[in-house]
Design a protein around this motif. Structure first.
Motif, mmCIF file in Angstrom:
data_model
loop_
_atom_site.group_PDB
_atom_site.id
_atom_site.type_symbol
_atom_site.label_atom_id
_atom_site.label_comp_id
_atom_site.label_asym_id
_atom_site.label_seq_id
_atom_site.Cartn_x
_atom_site.Cartn_y
_atom_site.Cartn_z
ATOM 1 N N ASP A 105 -31.498 2.664 -83.427
ATOM 2 C CA ASP A 105 -32.424 3.642 -83.999
ATOM 3 C C ASP A 105 -33.131 2.851 -85.056
ATOM 4 N N PRO A 106 -34.155 1.861 -84.325
ATOM 5 C CA PRO A 106 -35.424 1.375 -85.346
ATOM 6 C C PRO A 106 -35.781 1.981 -86.380
ATOM 7 N N PRO A 119 -29.701 -2.324 -86.217
ATOM 8 C CA PRO A 119 -31.692 -1.695 -85.891
ATOM 9 C C PRO A 119 -31.621 -1.569 -84.979
ATOM 10 N N SER A 120 -31.348 -1.561 -84.060
ATOM 11 C CA SER A 120 -31.382 -1.729 -82.642
ATOM 12 C C SER A 120 -31.003 -0.647 -81.702
ATOM 13 N N ALA A 128 -32.916 2.447 -94.830
ATOM 14 C CA ALA A 128 -32.582 1.154 -96.006
ATOM 15 C C ALA A 128 -33.401 1.165 -97.171
ATOM 16 N N TYR A 137 -33.326 3.060 -88.982
ATOM 17 C CA TYR A 137 -32.719 2.375 -90.055
ATOM 18 C C TYR A 137 -33.522 1.646 -90.731
ATOM 19 N N ARG A 138 -34.791 1.765 -90.474
ATOM 20 C CA ARG A 138 -35.323 1.506 -91.863
ATOM 21 C C ARG A 138 -35.444 2.451 -93.347
#
Length: 298
Positions: free
Chosen positions: A42-43, A39-40, A50, A46-47
Motif C-alpha cells: 500500500d504505497p 511499499p507495494s 515512514a 507505507y509513506r
C-alpha cells in the motif's frame, strides 16, 4: 475449441496464481501482525508509516535529551541546596565570631571551619554533571573557578553554555553560570569568607567584619536562592515537555496501529475464504486438464 480451452487454462492459471499470492500475503500478515510490510502492499500507507517513524525517531531523541536535562537539573538542585546550607552555616559562624566573649581559641576554630566551608564551596562550584560538563560553567566547558597559589578564587568562565535540544527549534539551559549563582560583586562569597578570616586572624574589629561578611553572605544567599528557583522552574517546564512527548507518542502509536496493524480475526477469516476458493479452483483445473479430446467429442 482449442482457443477456448487455452483461454480457460490461462484464466484458471491466472486465478490460481492470484489466489496463491493473496493467500501468501494474508499468511504473512497473520504471522507478522502487520498489513503493510513493503511499499507495494500500500504505497500511500507505507509513506504515512515512514513519516510516523521519522517523527517517532525525532521525538525519541528529544525524550532522551529531556531525561538528560532533568537529571542535570536534579543535580543542580541538590548542589545549590548544599551551597545554601554552607552559606547558612557561614552566616552562623560570622554571628558567633562577633561575640566579644569568644576566646582566641574559639575564633581560631571558627576561622578553620570557615576555611573548610570555602573549600567545600569551591568544590561545589566546580561540580561536573553527568556529561562531564561543569554545572556552573560558561560557553567554553572548562571549570568555572580557579584557585591561585595565594588562595584567591576567581570565576574564569564567560558566555552561556550550549542548551540541550528538547523539541524542534527549542533548547533549554540546564546550568546556571557561576558568576550569577554566587560570585558576583560584593556577594562573591569566596572573597567575603577570605576577607573575614583575614580579619579574624589579625585581631581587628571583628564585630564590624562579621557584620560586613553577614551582609555579603545574605546577598549571596539571595543569588543562590534565585538560581535555585530558576532551576525548579526549568524542571517544571521539562515535566510538561515530557508529558507532551508522551501524549504525542501515544497518538502516533494509535495512528500507526490503524495504518499498519492487522485485524487478526478478519484476516484469518479472509485467509480461510481465500484457501477455500483456491482449493476449489485447483480442483476444477485438475478436472479440466484431465479431459481428453474424446471427452469433448462425446
Amino acid at each position: 475449441m482449442r482457443v477456448s480451452t487455452s483461454q480457460t487454462y490461462q484464466r484458471s492459471l491466472s486465478l490460481m496464481s492470484n489466489l496463491s499470492a493473496k493467500a501468501d500475503l494474508q499468511q504473512s500478515q497473520i504471522a507478522s501482525g502487520k498489513k503493510v510490510m513493503a511499499p507495494s502492499d500500500d504505497p500511500g500507507a507505507y509513506r504515512q508509516l515512514a513519516g510516523i517513524k521519522r517523527a517517532e525517531a525525532g521525538d525519541q531523541a528529544y525524550a532522551a535529551n529531556v531525561e538528560t536535562a532533568q537529571g542535570i537539573l536534579e543535580q543542580s538542585d541538590d548542589t545549590l541546596g548544599n551551597i545554601e546550607a554552607q552559606l547558612q552555616r557561614a552566616t552562623e559562624l560570622f554571628t558567633n565570631a562577633g561575640n566579644d566573649t569568644l576566646s582566641p581559641s574559639d575564633r581560631d576554630t571558627i576561622g578553620k571551619e570557615l576555611d573548610s566551608i570555602r573549600d567545600t564551596l569551591f568544590a561545589l562550584a566546580n561540580t561536573r554533571d553527568s556529561r562531564g560538563q561543569p554545572l556552573f560553567g560558561g560557553a567554553t566547558g572548562d571549570l568555572p573557578f580557579t584557585k591561585a597559589p595565594d588562595g584567591t578564587i576567581t570565576y574564569v568562565s564567560s558566555g552561556e553554555p550550549a542548551g540541550i535540544p528538547i523539541g524542534d527549534q527549542t533548547v533549554i539551559q540546564v546550568g546556571v553560570t557561576g558568576d550569577r549563582a554566587f560570585a558576583s560583586g560584593s556577594s562573591d562569597i569566596f572573597a567575603v569568607i577570605a576577607a573575614f578570616t583575614t580579619a579574624l586572624g589579625s585581631g581587628g574589629d571583628i564585630r564590624a567584619a562579621a557584620s560586613t561578611a553577614a551582609a555579603g553572605t545574605s546577598e549571596a544567599l539571595v543569588n543562590v536562592t534565585l538560581a535555585h528557583a530558576s532551576v525548579g522552574a526549568r524542571g517544571t517546564r521539562l515535566e510538561m515537555v515530557a508529558d507532551q512527548l508522551g501524549y504525542a507518542a501515544t497518538a502516533r502509536d494509535d495512528a500507526r496501529s490503524k495504518v499498519e496493524d492487522v485485524d487478526l480475526a478478519a484476516t484469518i477469516s479472509e485467509f480461510q475464504q481465500t484457501l477455500t476458493v483456491l482449493q476449489a479452483t485447483q480442483a476444477s483445473f485438475t478436472k479440466l486438464t484431465a479431459l481428453s479430446l474424446f471427452d469433448y467429442l462425446r
